[in-house]
Enzyme design. Sequence first.
Site, PDB file in Angstrom:
ATOM      1  N   GLY A 110       0.806  -1.211   0.000  1.00 31.66           N
ATOM      2  CA  GLY A 110       0.000   0.000   0.000  1.00 31.66           C
ATOM      3  C   GLY A 110       0.840   1.262   0.000  1.00 31.66           C
ATOM      4  O   GLY A 110       1.803   1.414  -0.757  1.00 31.66           O
ATOM      5  N   SER A 111       0.512   2.193   0.888  1.00 31.90           N
ATOM      6  CA  SER A 111       1.112   3.524   0.873  1.00 31.90           C
ATOM      7  C   SER A 111       2.559   3.571   1.340  1.00 31.90           C
ATOM      8  O   SER A 111       3.186   4.638   1.251  1.00 31.90           O
ATOM      9  CB  SER A 111       0.272   4.484   1.721  1.00 31.90           C
ATOM     10  OG  SER A 111      -0.938   4.787   1.061  1.00 31.90           O
ATOM     11  N   ILE A 112       3.119   2.463   1.815  1.00 30.81           N
ATOM     12  CA  ILE A 112       4.569   2.435   2.025  1.00 30.81           C
ATOM     13  C   ILE A 112       5.268   2.688   0.691  1.00 30.81           C
ATOM     14  O   ILE A 112       6.402   3.181   0.646  1.00 30.81           O
ATOM     15  CB  ILE A 112       5.008   1.110   2.662  1.00 30.81           C
ATOM     16  CG1 ILE A 112       4.407   0.962   4.065  1.00 30.81           C
ATOM     17  CG2 ILE A 112       6.523   1.007   2.747  1.00 30.81           C
ATOM     18  CD1 ILE A 112       4.709  -0.371   4.735  1.00 30.81           C
ATOM     19  N   LYS A 114       4.784   5.024  -1.229  1.00 30.50           N
ATOM     20  CA  LYS A 114       5.005   6.456  -1.443  1.00 30.50           C
ATOM     21  C   LYS A 114       6.443   6.866  -1.156  1.00 30.50           C
ATOM     22  O   LYS A 114       6.997   7.735  -1.837  1.00 30.50           O
ATOM     23  CB  LYS A 114       4.030   7.278  -0.592  1.00 30.50           C
ATOM     24  CG  LYS A 114       2.585   7.213  -1.066  1.00 30.50           C
ATOM     25  CD  LYS A 114       1.684   8.083  -0.218  1.00 30.50           C
ATOM     26  CE  LYS A 114       0.270   8.151  -0.792  1.00 30.50           C
ATOM     27  NZ  LYS A 114      -0.457   6.871  -0.724  1.00 30.50           N
TER      28      LYS A 114
END
Length: 482
Positions: A110-112, A114
Amino acid sequence: MSTERMQRQTLRMTLLRHAMVISMLFLAEPSVAASRSPESAPGTVDRAAVRTQDRTARIDTALAPFVASGDFMGVVAYRYDGQAPVIRSYGLAQVELGVRHRPDGIFGIGSISKQVTAVAVLLLEQDGALAVDDPVARYLPEFKPDDDIRIEQLLVHTAGVADIYDLESFGRSGGAVGRFAEVIDELAARPLTHAPGTTYAYSNGGYAVLAAVIERVSGMTYAEFTERRIAKPLGLRTLRQIGPDARTGRVSGYDPHGIDGLQPARRPATAFLVGSGSLETDAEDLLAWTSAIHSGRLLSASAYGRFTRDHGHAYGYGISVFRRFDRPAIGHDGRVAGFSSDAVRYPDDGLSVVVLGNVQSVARDDIRRIVAAAALDVEIDAGVPPADLRPVPASIELEALEGAFGFGPNLTVYIDVRDREVFARANRGAETQLVYRGDGRWFSRVLYATVRFGRDADGRVDRLIWGEAEDAPAGLRLAEGP
């Protein structure tokens, strides 16, 4: 009962049986035994091994309720610089077939993702190919050329680009069908949520635009760039963009359903996740990434300083900057259909901690505190899952709860009822089921939050209250029906 509902019930019962057995097994089998190291004198005990055994036993005990409730399955790990990683696995990688988790399972993070995107941008800056204060239109002239959006504003969520989950194309297909170029075109067509640089508003859409900039400047796809410039130089064999093909070691993702059950998650099309949440990896590589990027690998000292600086709202470039257990911490969590994750670096301790779960649940927040506290030998009051979830009484008129509730100009929560099950959805995003707790309270096993419905003087539901505190935010009813 329909065939679909029968299959769902069978899946829930299978999970519960396996979870209860597994929770008993791992508590009886610590992964590290007290032993003598080769350098130890005969009859002495390796104190480091004993300390690790104590820590893993503490983690096992604290995680047992979350595994038994179906709110966590997966892998947790920590590593001190210069030491071997400690990796523990719990529950099932594939529920339907009863396949146990292995330490090397591959999870969506997921947003890791980013922070990987942010590092990719900084690598291009180090190459002299761009600068973070450049206008986006210099590289994407078709993307809102009349708005002065800077690359750094995308990195720190102040650009005003709409979120992916607010796009009409995502809402039409539930995120199942999409092309990356069309996602960028739709983001360009959407109005900004605010003037660039004036307000912080977390946006997955902004990171999609960063991925488009990376592709335009480098001449490579986002997947190619992250593999060639980041994964290969750091020796991260499992870090890559999620693709449509089957992959050895990839675990199945699940969403909570009902009181203690799970259902297979429908993963969004990668096109909606590129740049913001499209990567996958295993625990050892995520530990290696976290240690490497905070230990002088890839980035210059200047670039790393900007990467980890608090640019406002406790956020750097694709990474949060905060304090936990009275010490500095740098990291990010992730949540995408079927998966929840977390990766944190404690720089003063030389410690990296990761959580990879194949249940989409913010129970992850409790898990990450438990693992880090054990690794740091810090005492905490570990959370536990709610014990009061129950079937909805027949006397409750669920249709009275349906409606749209406004929490501000950019957030509307829709309540829908199907087959006497209650679901909440923010804007055009994915649904989360609300499970009854009693006394008018409902619990989201995905968001790990309790909500309540307020009523007016005539007893009609007129507001949705998000939380149990007296000053919890309340959204007023906007319309009948979602």
